[in-house]
Write an enzyme that holds these catalytic residues in place. Structure first.
Site, PDB file in Angstrom:
ATOM      1  N   GLN A  11      -1.338  -3.915   3.971  1.00 40.60           N
ATOM      2  CA  GLN A  11      -2.500  -3.709   3.197  1.00 40.60           C
ATOM      3  C   GLN A  11      -3.251  -4.908   3.198  1.00 40.60           C
ATOM      4  OE1 GLN A  11      -1.033  -2.741  -1.030  1.00 40.60           O
ATOM      5  NE2 GLN A  11      -3.226  -1.783  -1.221  1.00 40.60           N
ATOM      6  N   ASP A  31       2.802  -5.534  15.091  1.00 39.21           N
ATOM      7  CA  ASP A  31       3.579  -4.790  13.718  1.00 39.21           C
ATOM      8  C   ASP A  31       4.316  -3.900  13.943  1.00 39.21           C
ATOM      9  OD1 ASP A  31       2.290  -4.846  10.556  1.00 39.21           O
ATOM     10  OD2 ASP A  31       3.791  -3.295  10.997  1.00 39.21           O
ATOM     11  N   LEU A  65       3.217 -11.332   6.214  1.00 38.85           N
ATOM     12  CA  LEU A  65       4.601 -10.636   6.168  1.00 38.85           C
ATOM     13  C   LEU A  65       5.055 -10.336   4.917  1.00 38.85           C
ATOM     14  CD1 LEU A  65       6.079 -11.652   9.466  1.00 38.85           C
ATOM     15  CD2 LEU A  65       5.474  -9.491   8.920  1.00 38.85           C
ATOM     16  N   LYS A 171       0.433 -20.916  -5.511  1.00 42.62           N
ATOM     17  CA  LYS A 171       0.526 -19.537  -5.081  1.00 42.62           C
ATOM     18  C   LYS A 171       1.521 -18.996  -6.102  1.00 42.62           C
ATOM     19  CE  LYS A 171       0.026 -14.985  -3.916  1.00 42.62           C
ATOM     20  NZ  LYS A 171      -1.026 -14.378  -4.211  1.00 42.62           N
ATOM     21  N   ASN A 174       0.361 -19.298  -9.813  1.00 39.30           N
ATOM     22  CA  ASN A 174      -0.621 -18.450 -10.175  1.00 39.30           C
ATOM     23  C   ASN A 174       0.134 -17.139 -10.375  1.00 39.30           C
ATOM     24  OD1 ASN A 174      -3.517 -17.378  -9.759  1.00 39.30           O
ATOM     25  ND2 ASN A 174      -2.693 -16.288  -8.261  1.00 39.30           N
ATOM     26  N   SER A 178       0.001 -14.951 -13.734  1.00 40.69           N
ATOM     27  CA  SER A 178      -1.010 -13.804 -13.714  1.00 40.69           C
ATOM     28  C   SER A 178      -0.147 -12.380 -14.109  1.00 40.69           C
ATOM     29  CB  SER A 178      -1.800 -13.415 -12.493  1.00 40.69           C
ATOM     30  OG  SER A 178      -1.240 -13.290 -11.390  1.00 40.69           O
TER      31      SER A 178
HETATM   32  P1  NAD Z   1       2.711  -4.795   3.342  1.00 40.79           P
HETATM   33  O1  NAD Z   1       3.921  -4.248   2.865  1.00 40.79           O
HETATM   34  O2  NAD Z   1       1.335  -3.638   3.115  1.00 40.79           O
HETATM   35  O3  NAD Z   1       2.691  -5.135   4.811  1.00 40.79           O
HETATM   36  C1  NAD Z   1       3.271  -5.850   5.444  1.00 40.79           C
HETATM   37  C2  NAD Z   1       3.407  -5.486   7.042  1.00 40.79           C
HETATM   38  O4  NAD Z   1       4.291  -6.237   7.631  1.00 40.79           O
HETATM   39  C3  NAD Z   1       3.792  -4.092   7.364  1.00 40.79           C
HETATM   40  O5  NAD Z   1       2.434  -3.261   8.174  1.00 40.79           O
HETATM   41  C4  NAD Z   1       4.841  -4.076   7.992  1.00 40.79           C
HETATM   42  O6  NAD Z   1       5.087  -3.177   8.982  1.00 40.79           O
HETATM   43  C5  NAD Z   1       4.930  -5.540   8.565  1.00 40.79           C
HETATM   44  N1  NAD Z   1       6.298  -5.903   8.884  1.00 40.79           N
HETATM   45  C6  NAD Z   1       7.255  -5.729   8.576  1.00 40.79           C
HETATM   46  N2  NAD Z   1       8.335  -6.397   9.213  1.00 40.79           N
HETATM   47  C7  NAD Z   1       7.819  -6.886  10.345  1.00 40.79           C
HETATM   48  C8  NAD Z   1       8.315  -7.252  11.549  1.00 40.79           C
HETATM   49  N3  NAD Z   1       9.556  -7.554  11.512  1.00 40.79           N
HETATM   50  N4  NAD Z   1       7.478  -7.731  12.530  1.00 40.79           N
HETATM   51  C9  NAD Z   1       6.212  -7.355  12.316  1.00 40.79           C
HETATM   52  N5  NAD Z   1       5.431  -6.671  11.299  1.00 40.79           N
HETATM   53  C10 NAD Z   1       6.329  -6.489  10.177  1.00 40.79           C
HETATM   54  O7  NAD Z   1       2.514  -5.809   2.601  1.00 40.79           O
HETATM   55  P2  NAD Z   1       0.875  -6.695   2.053  1.00 40.79           P
HETATM   56  O8  NAD Z   1       0.481  -6.109   0.598  1.00 40.79           O
HETATM   57  O9  NAD Z   1       0.079  -6.594   3.365  1.00 40.79           O
HETATM   58  O10 NAD Z   1       1.519  -8.141   1.754  1.00 40.79           O
HETATM   59  C11 NAD Z   1       1.801  -9.151   2.587  1.00 40.79           C
HETATM   60  C12 NAD Z   1       1.984 -10.513   2.246  1.00 40.79           C
HETATM   61  O11 NAD Z   1       0.746 -10.888   1.225  1.00 40.79           O
HETATM   62  C13 NAD Z   1       3.109 -10.592   1.218  1.00 40.79           C
HETATM   63  O12 NAD Z   1       3.831 -11.604   1.177  1.00 40.79           O
HETATM   64  C14 NAD Z   1       2.503 -10.413  -0.230  1.00 40.79           C
HETATM   65  O13 NAD Z   1       2.966 -10.998  -1.229  1.00 40.79           O
HETATM   66  C15 NAD Z   1       1.162 -11.002  -0.054  1.00 40.79           C
HETATM   67  N6  NAD Z   1       0.037 -10.800  -0.792  1.00 40.79           N
HETATM   68  C16 NAD Z   1      -0.025  -9.505  -1.337  1.00 40.79           C
HETATM   69  C17 NAD Z   1      -1.359  -9.139  -1.986  1.00 40.79           C
HETATM   70  C18 NAD Z   1      -1.835  -7.645  -2.355  1.00 40.79           C
HETATM   71  O14 NAD Z   1      -2.615  -7.543  -3.240  1.00 40.79           O
HETATM   72  N7  NAD Z   1      -1.118  -6.656  -1.790  1.00 40.79           N
HETATM   73  C19 NAD Z   1      -2.057 -10.124  -2.576  1.00 40.79           C
HETATM   74  C20 NAD Z   1      -1.883 -11.484  -2.071  1.00 40.79           C
HETATM   75  C21 NAD Z   1      -0.720 -11.794  -1.334  1.00 40.79           C
END
Ligand code: NAD
Length: 297
Positions: A11, A31, A65, A171, A174, A178
């Site tokens: 995402q 990915d 990740l 982070k 934060n 929040s």
């Molecule tokens: P997500 O679950 O949507 O995406 C994670 C991706 O990593 C997936 O596409 C998955 O297939 C891939 N993945 C998992 N294992 C893998 C591997 N071994 N090799 C390669 N790819 C792999 O998560 P996200 O929402 O994109 O969040 C990612 C990071 O960002 C997290 O640490 C989250 O805490 C942080 N984050 C998220 C948000 C938010 O609003 N969603 C905001 C700030 C920070």
């Protein structure tokens, strides 16, 4: 324009990677989800079959990740980043992971002469799409300077958090604040419902007060952060008001677990002789309870 490997196209990672492409960078992506990779290839990226292949020949390697174990795995496991990363590349972890895991990764990479910086992001996936993330850069000044051009393809602002490991720590704070505030806000809105108050009126009132604006930028700067604990609003009165809210909620059978815990923080502060101090002295109280020396910030 830079050559970048991007690993983790979820995402957050998917729109971040797309923004890097839009700004003219050349991306190689990986990915475990092949659909996510296909989408990026359609946007102009090159697909790789492993983190090692994605990394080969790239100047920047970005990981985004879900958790620290996965970050560790894509870096150090078989077919991982360390198999092919060049000595002059910079590895940037933008995931939100445990700070001690991030430290362990940085220290292990340092023994291999591989440069690493933590650079998690603030805000949400909507900002990832718009390229308006808040980038919390934790690295040396040299690393931050080197990465800033590509980081600004994904975010609208970079904050230098003061050194390696600091980005992931800020982070954490934060999100602690929040995420907790989200639950506290939901308790307030629920009490509002129970009292049959129109939510828009409550929102209008609270959006102009510390209830919604928070304390860091409203009540604290001119009081506790200046060491002035003379009461603008006394802890005794805050304790009384919180007690009334809890009593009303109790009569309406509305549980307010965070509100109740907060009242006890004020009860402790009163018991320790702070009843006549300003309510911002709660900061001094919490620091004292933790054994940290009270200090002006
Ligand atoms: P997500 O679950 O949507 O995406 C994670 C991706 O990593 C997936 O596409 C998955 O297939 C891939 N993945 C998992 N294992 C893998 C591997 N071994 N090799 C390669 N790819 C792999 O998560 P996200 O929402 O994109 O969040 C990612 C990071 O960002 C997290 O640490 C989250 O805490 C942080 N984050 C998220 C948000 C938010 O609003 N969603 C905001 C700030 C920070």
């Amino acid at each position: 324009m830079a050559n970048i490997a991007f690993i983790g196209l979820g995402q957050m990672g998917s729109p971040m990677a797309k923004n890097l492409i839009k700004k003219g960078n050349k991306l190689t992506v990986y990915d475990i989800n092949s659909e996510a990779v296909k989408e990026l290839v359609a946007a102009g990226a090159t697909a790789a079959s492993s983190p090692a292949q994605a990394t080969q020949g790239n100047e920047f390697i970005i990981t985004m990740l879900p958790n620290g174990k996965l970050v560790e795995q894509v870096i150090f496991a078989e077919n991982g980043i360390t198999e092919t990363i060049s000595k002059d590349a910079l590895l940037i972890d933008m995931s939100t992971i445990h700070p001690l895991e991030s430290d362990a990764i940085r220290n292990r990479l340092a023994t291999m002469n591989i440069e690493f910086m933590d650079s998690p992001v603030g805000r949400t996936s909507n900002n990832a799409v718009d390229g308006t993330l808040l980038i919390l850069a934790g690295g040396t000044q040299q690393q931050i300077d080197r990465a800033s051009e590509i980081l600004l393809c994904m975010g609208s602002e970079i904050i230098n958090t003061g050194g390696p490991g600091r980005g992931i720590r800020v982070k954490l704070i934060n999100n602690f604040m929040s995420i907790s505030l989200n639950a506290l806000s939901a308790e307030a809105a629920t009490l509002c419902d129970a009292l049959e108050l129109p939510f828009d009126i409550a929102m209008k009132v609270m959006s102009g007060t510390p209830a919604s604006k928070g304390h860091f930028t409203t009540t604290w700067p001119n009081k506790v952060l200046k060491g002035d604990l003379s009461p603008a609003f006394m802890i005794d009165l805050a304790h009384k008001d919180l007690g009334i809210a809890l009593d009303v909620a109790n009569q309406l059978h509305v549980p307010l677990p965070l509100g109740a815990a907060s009242r006890e923080v004020y009860s402790q502060a009163r018991a320790m002789g702070r009843g006549k101090q300003d309510w911002t002295a709660i900061l001094e109280h919490c620091r004292a309870c933790s054994g940290l020396k009270n200090k002006k910030s």
